[in-house]
Design a protein around this motif. Structure first.
Motif, short mmCIF file in Angstrom:
data_model
loop_
_atom_site.label_atom_id
_atom_site.label_comp_id
_atom_site.label_asym_id
_atom_site.label_seq_id
_atom_site.Cartn_x
_atom_site.Cartn_y
_atom_site.Cartn_z
N GLY A 159 -14.51 19.85 33.10
CA GLY A 159 -15.77 18.98 33.20
C GLY A 159 -15.45 17.70 32.80
O GLY A 159 -14.46 17.14 33.08
N THR A 160 -16.49 16.78 32.39
CA THR A 160 -16.62 15.39 32.02
C THR A 160 -15.19 15.20 31.12
O THR A 160 -14.34 14.14 31.55
CB THR A 160 -17.72 14.79 31.43
N PRO A 161 -15.10 15.80 30.16
CA PRO A 161 -13.98 15.30 29.05
C PRO A 161 -12.61 15.71 30.12
O PRO A 161 -11.75 14.48 29.94
CB PRO A 161 -13.75 16.55 27.93
N GLU A 162 -12.13 16.58 30.65
CA GLU A 162 -11.10 16.82 31.39
C GLU A 162 -11.06 15.62 32.40
O GLU A 162 -9.87 15.03 32.87
CB GLU A 162 -11.02 18.18 32.13
N LYS B 60 -9.63 16.51 21.42
CA LYS B 60 -8.84 17.90 21.42
C LYS B 60 -8.04 17.80 22.75
O LYS B 60 -6.89 18.26 22.74
CB LYS B 60 -9.72 18.79 21.75
N LEU B 61 -8.30 17.08 23.77
CA LEU B 61 -7.66 16.84 25.14
C LEU B 61 -6.29 15.90 24.82
O LEU B 61 -5.69 15.71 25.73
CB LEU B 61 -8.36 16.68 26.09
N GLY B 62 -6.08 15.36 23.63
CA GLY B 62 -5.01 14.29 23.43
C GLY B 62 -5.57 12.96 23.87
O GLY B 62 -4.60 12.12 23.96
N ALA C 249 -7.44 8.72 32.76
CA ALA C 249 -6.72 8.15 31.51
C ALA C 249 -5.19 8.17 31.96
O ALA C 249 -4.35 7.02 31.87
CB ALA C 249 -7.13 8.57 30.29
N GLU C 250 -4.85 9.21 32.08
CA GLU C 250 -3.53 9.42 32.66
C GLU C 250 -3.36 8.63 33.79
O GLU C 250 -2.39 7.85 34.10
CB GLU C 250 -3.21 10.84 32.77
#
Lengths: 385, 385
Positions: free
Chosen positions: B83-86, B116-118, B92-93
């Motif tokens: 979703g949006t966070p991923e 949570k996803l770092g 970002a990567e």
């Protein structure tokens, strides 16, 4: 940790009711500036500035309304640098709340500071207040009123198009001026105002290829024989609820392609309304519309210019204190969600092709056990001679 | 980890430009739904739905506009539940951003999931974009336009009050009807619309003791010989900038108390404008107004009914993409902050006493090196025969 919101947990909000549907729903009170609101011992408590306190005590849904300035002054006798986070921490202690559930849009800055102060917070799910998704009779009437404001806008457009003439160059003349999207949008906004609605998110009155860019508001002259997409989603200021309807018009004579496009969108619209009832998954209604258009040979994707064409948006969305809210008709993310009785959704199939133009037809329905009922009512006549 | 925002850090926003002044400023683009926006390698990057992408590429301030649906589809080939966070984590990567600065109102739900996803996040200070506080010439003109819309509203009110008659019971008659706050507010809203402004936060046209409750919009009949507070703060839809002005009127004949109240508020207004210039602390201007009223014998506090009376609100506030923004004239929290050149603030002293009524006079000024200049211009004539 993200947690599904539960009715039991005490909630904490810090938002402006005019900017947050959850706060507006929780407070039942309109206010432009953010303030503190929470539950404790089954009571709804607000801490708000003196500027709003009289209205808040009179109009709002809170059991206890605290004067934020007085509270802050008291607090600063012992903590001179105290601000909103310290006040919330003090209130949590006073009302013996161990942990608050906050909405997903709770401000991160406050979230981090409260965490530092040892106030336990959990972020609730979406929708934060599940009750908001199932509308009450009162809310249904508020949404109908929103749609009546939309209809006032359509009537204004129809009147202008009827009274317009077509000049040699194919432009429309109205009151001796060249008719523009701006003139149409202004007429819509005035008509909505008189029906108690303001178009906070804008109005769409876009002709020709502008209507293909389906959130383009529309600019410049309106031409004869082009499709004009009018999407009107006014907020009823008195209640905070939205209406949301779309009609597509054409002044002059439609081409066979335009006729087919509009008729097929209307068929898709009827078919979708036929399918909507409690127990059906919104995404399945959406997929049947996708299939419907595919079977008729309409291609959805990107054209050579990289412009999205076809049926490239959702079939619909919930409406209430937000113009876009749960549930969703489309969007794979909600595939599992089944429609439930008294959910409210828009039904707005659309097709968009440069050269032919865009067509969207949108109504609002309330989901019922064996079908759905329209909360919006306006004719579909679109060709105006 | 709250950190003062720095120009160097890469920023991440997830908001709707129509709901977030920071996003509207960053994107220079109007849009009702939230989307992803961030900086990387000195570029402004957006990830937005196909629904908005054409407008966004045409109208916005972004160097790179990504198609959120395409990006999400790609991502879900390997992460079906993404979703949006991923998506933000993946971006970002891709763009090699180690840490994002997010605004204080960044949604906590997303904040927690990204953590949570770092994805490293720091919450920026307020104002998040310090540049927003110092207005450009273009922004000053946008704010002037907002105030011109307010003036259009005042002209409408003055016309109605002039044309109104007073009946035996002391009610005002206009076009054969009893004049109400609702009629005045509707006339103001229509006049603002014609000037390009919509009153998203409401309009105040409150008479008598309703005007004492200084954010009461006003309801029901307007009476002769009562003070009528008209506070008009329209949003110019095309630019996103607000105007904010207040005038106080009276139809009929003012009592000596009313005359003194209005004259003293005007004197306080003039004195405050005299004091405003670069290098002065906003709170000092506020305090001098507090002293000014105190010296004249006006008491501020709560009356026996618990209603705030006197001068119980700030002297003014910044205006721009928000109707209330930094800097602040009043509010001890910003005591240290000195006014700087090209900051924009309202100047709105007011006095409120049940029985006499409320009076507020508000203009907008831009701070200059040796003083300030009005960004709002409208006469102060208040007694209308």
């Amino acid at each position: 940790m993200i947690k599904k919101s539960t009715k039991k947990a005490d909630v904490l909000l810090f938002a402006s009711p005019n900017n947050s549907a959850d706060m507006r729903w929780f407070a039942r009170f309109a206010c432009g500036d953010p303030f503190i609101a929470f539950t404790a011992k089954g009571k709804r408590i607000a801490a708000i500035t003196p500027l709003e306190i009289v209205r808040c005590r009179k109009e709002s849904n809170f059991d206890i309304v605290l004067d934020m300035s007085e509270e802050m002054a008291k607090l600063r006798e012992t903590q001179p640098e105290a601000g909103t986070p310290e006040l919330i921490a003090a209130l949590a202690e006073r009302y013996k709340v161990n942990s608050f559930l906050v909405p997903p849009d709770f401000p991160s800055g406050l979230f981090v500071l409260l965490h530092k102060l040892g106030v336990k917070l959990e972020v609730g799910g979406t929708p934060f207040f599940p009750q908001r998704v199932i509308k009450t009779e009162e809310e249904l009437e508020y949404i109908r009123a929103g749609n009546r404001a939309s209809c006032a806008g359509f009537k204004a457009v129809e009147k202008i198009l009827k009274e317009s003439t077509i000049d040699k160059k194919g432009f429309l003349k109205y009151n001796g001026k060249t008719l523009t999207s701006e003139i149409l949008r202004a007429a819509i906004e005035h008509a909505c105002l008189d029906a108690g609605g303001i178009n906070v998110e804008g109005v769409i009155a876009a002709g020709g290829d502008q209507g293909v860019d389906c959130h383009c508001a529309g600019f410049g002259p309106i031409r004869a024989n082009e499709l004009i997409v009018c999407d009107i989603f006014p907020l009823i200021a008195a209640t905070g609820y939205f209406g949301d309807m779309t009609r597509t018009y054409l002044k002059g004579k439609a081409s066979p392609e335009q006729k087919k496009l509009v008729n097929d969108v209307k068929k898709a619209h009827d078919a979708a309304i036929e399918k909507i009832k409690a127990g059906v998954a919104g995404v399945d209604v959406y997929r049947s519309t996708v299939e419907f258009f595919k079977d008729l040979g309409y291609e959805t994707g990107y054209n050579d210019a990289g412009v999205p064409v076809g049926f490239f948006h959702g079939l619909g969305h919930g409406v209430g204190l937000n113009v876009h809210e749960a549930p969703n008709l489309g969007g794979r993310s909600l595939a599992a969600e089944k429609l439930r009785e008294n959910m409210v959704v828009t039904v707005e199939p659309g097709l968009y092709y440069p050269g032919i133009g865009g067509c969207r037809i949108e109504d609002v329905v309330v989901v019922k056990k064996d079908g759905c009922e329209l909360l919006s009512k306006h004719p579909y006549k679109w060709e105006i001679a």
